[in-house]
Design an enzyme around this catalytic site. Structure first.
Site, PDB file in Angstrom:
ATOM      1  N   HIS A  36     -19.950 -19.143   5.622  1.00 17.96           N
ATOM      2  CA  HIS A  36     -20.387 -17.881   5.028  1.00 17.96           C
ATOM      3  C   HIS A  36     -20.484 -16.771   6.072  1.00 17.96           C
ATOM      4  O   HIS A  36     -21.109 -15.757   5.830  1.00 17.96           O
ATOM      5  CB  HIS A  36     -21.767 -18.063   4.375  1.00 17.96           C
TER       6      HIS A  36
ATOM      7  N   LYS B 255     -12.389 -24.270  -0.109  1.00 20.30           N
ATOM      8  CA  LYS B 255     -11.298 -25.007  -0.756  1.00 20.30           C
ATOM      9  C   LYS B 255     -11.838 -25.662  -2.000  1.00 20.30           C
ATOM     10  O   LYS B 255     -13.025 -25.999  -2.074  1.00 20.30           O
ATOM     11  CB  LYS B 255     -10.769 -26.098   0.188  1.00 20.30           C
TER      12      LYS B 255
END
Ligand code: GLU
Length: 469
Positions: free
Chosen positions: A63, A105
């Site tokens: 993040h 992903k």
């Protein structure tokens, strides 16, 4: 005994090797390495009047920049370890090519070939709904894209599902990339990973000193190439390399391989594959039943463009290629890499070489946020000013400018802009990692250099966030 492979651990090993070449603290490296969020879902879908429970994932590895970004894979081999590793690779990949995203992903554990289109639509829409529910998708949160087993069609179901729940969101179409043009996609996204592989390899082959060490002449032209995989990435890598003078002598697919030392005409093979739904019995090349053997044939460039862990310590000693261009994510294990390096093979790493896909995804995301296609505003203006220049040249020189010359001067459309942005990205990123590699005498290969580049960039972002004073 054959090698036990943990994909996420392999990525961590590569990071640790690179960390030794940086000044970053252990705490910071630990933070960079960790997966920030793992979302595991089991959801029911009705398939032929029966309930089928589907296992799926979305992992946001980092993040440090938002949104997070990365494809969604449909494959029976999907598991948490694989998705975590692929998400981590996305973090480093984005950093290497200066795409301002964290890595993510997704994966659904299915063999898409076993489902009808309608069933796949139901699975995809339900998965998208699960992501929406937990804030695991959104233009500023997490932006999926195609990967192994998915493409434009799946992305169009995802964006449509997202829009149904977020009609007030003016930037909603930026919730996913790799969309069809009519739904906010961008020209050149489908070919982007393969074209990026070509730009990267062509540029790597321009350095005469690097080529000399491998016993090769500079330039891609005439180089013999073997490609594993003839899906989106493998096909476009092969096609663009072939169009630019490389000799594709082998194609390895899951159903067998093709070999022709004089070169395979890629357009002709594609036509054959579309007509026959297979590459088997293609008359202009020798069929190799066990396609993995093709990886071990002599060639200048080997391009694994299918799945991870294809070159392990078991087959690495038999690899004869001089350059390996990783179009797939994670095709070489760390144990294999050590063997290949001893043999003097040059490895151009995945996190750089296959970054063309996410680079053009970034362009698509920008296009969606700006609500205008590239070239739309100035295409006509550019055309007109070029016409005026052409008129001036013709009147002053008395020579007519040919049609071909004129078309080279025309205003750039979206595809031209995307391709030139992609080429520029591949060239400047290669220069960065090559410079890092040359700076460190003890560094084993370009992969470590690419990780160093990524770690330093991510480290700077974290430092700026004040997380690590
Ligand atoms: N799936 C591609 C990759 O592995 C593209 C990801 C994206 O465009 O977000 O890089």
């Amino acid at each position: 005994m054959s090698e036990q492979i943990k994909f996420f651990q392999n990525v961590q090993t590569y990071v640790e090797q690179a960390a030794a070449f940086t000044d970053l603290s252990k705490g910071l490296i630990d933070q960079i390495k960790a997966c920030n969020a793992v979302y595991r879902i089991n959801f029911p879908v009705k398939i032929k009047d029966k309930i089928k429970v589907i296992e799926a994932y979305r992992v946001q590895h980092s993040h440090h920049r938002m949104p997070t970004k990365g494809g969604i894979r449909y494959s029976i081999m999907v598991d948490q370890d694989e998705v975590m590793a692929l998400a981590a690779l996305m973090t480093y990949k984005c950093a290497v090519v200066n795409v301002p995203f964290g890595g993510a992903k997704g994966g659904i554990k299915i063999n898409p070939k076993e489902y009808t289109e309608e069933e796949l639509e139901r699975i995809t829409r339900r998965y998208a709904f699960e992501l929406i529910k937990k804030g695991f998708i959104g233009p500023s949160l997490d932006v999926p894209a195609p990967d192994y087993g998915t493409g434009e069609r799946e992305m169009s179901w995802i964006v449509d599902t997202y829009m149904q729940f977020n009609q007030q969101e003016i930037n909603g179409h930026a919730c996913v990339t790799g969309k069809p043009i009519g739904q906010g996609g961008i020209h050149g996204r489908t070919e982007a990973t393969g074209r990026g592989v070509f730009y990267g390899l062509r540029y790597a082959c321009t350095f005469a000193d690097d080529m000399k060490k491998l016993g090769l002449e500079p330039g891609l032209e005439g180089k013999s190439v073997i490609i594993q995989g003839f899906g989106n990435v493998g096909y476009y890598s092969a096609k663009v390399m072939y169009e630019n003078g490389a000799k594709i002598i082998g194609i390895a697919e899951y159903e067998g391989g093709l070999y022709n030392p004089n070169g395979i005409d890629i357009d002709d093979l594609k036509k054959y594959q579309l007509r026959n739904k297979t590459i088997k019995n293609y008359p202009k090349a020798k069929f190799i039943k066990q396609s993995s053997l093709l990886l071990e044939e002599a060639c200048d460039i080997l391009i694994p463009a299918a799945l991870e862990n294809q070159i392990t310590k078991d087959n690495a000693p038999r690899i004869k290629a001089k350059i390996i261009g990783e179009a797939a994510n994670g095709p070489i294990t760390p144990n294999a890499e050590a063997i290949l390096q001893k043999k003097g093979i040059m490895i151009i790493p995945d996190m750089y070489l296959n970054a063309g896909g996410v680079t053009v995804s970034y362009f698509e995301w920008l296009k969606n946020l700006s609500h205008v296609s590239f070239g739309r505003l100035d295409h006509r203006h550019q055309d007109e000013s070029f016409n005026r220049i052409v008129d001036l040249i013709e009147t002053n020189t008395g020579r007519r400018i040919s049609k071909r010359e004129k078309s080279a001067l025309r205003g750039a459309d979206e595809l031209d802009i995307v391709r030139s942005g992609l080429e520029d990205t591949m060239i400047s990123s290669y220069e960065n990692i090559r410079t890092i590699f040359k700076r460190h005498k003890k560094m084993q290969g370009l992969r470590t250099a690419a990780y160093v580049d990524a770690l330093e960039k991510i480290g700077i972002t974290y430092a700026k966030m004040g997380v690590f004073p």
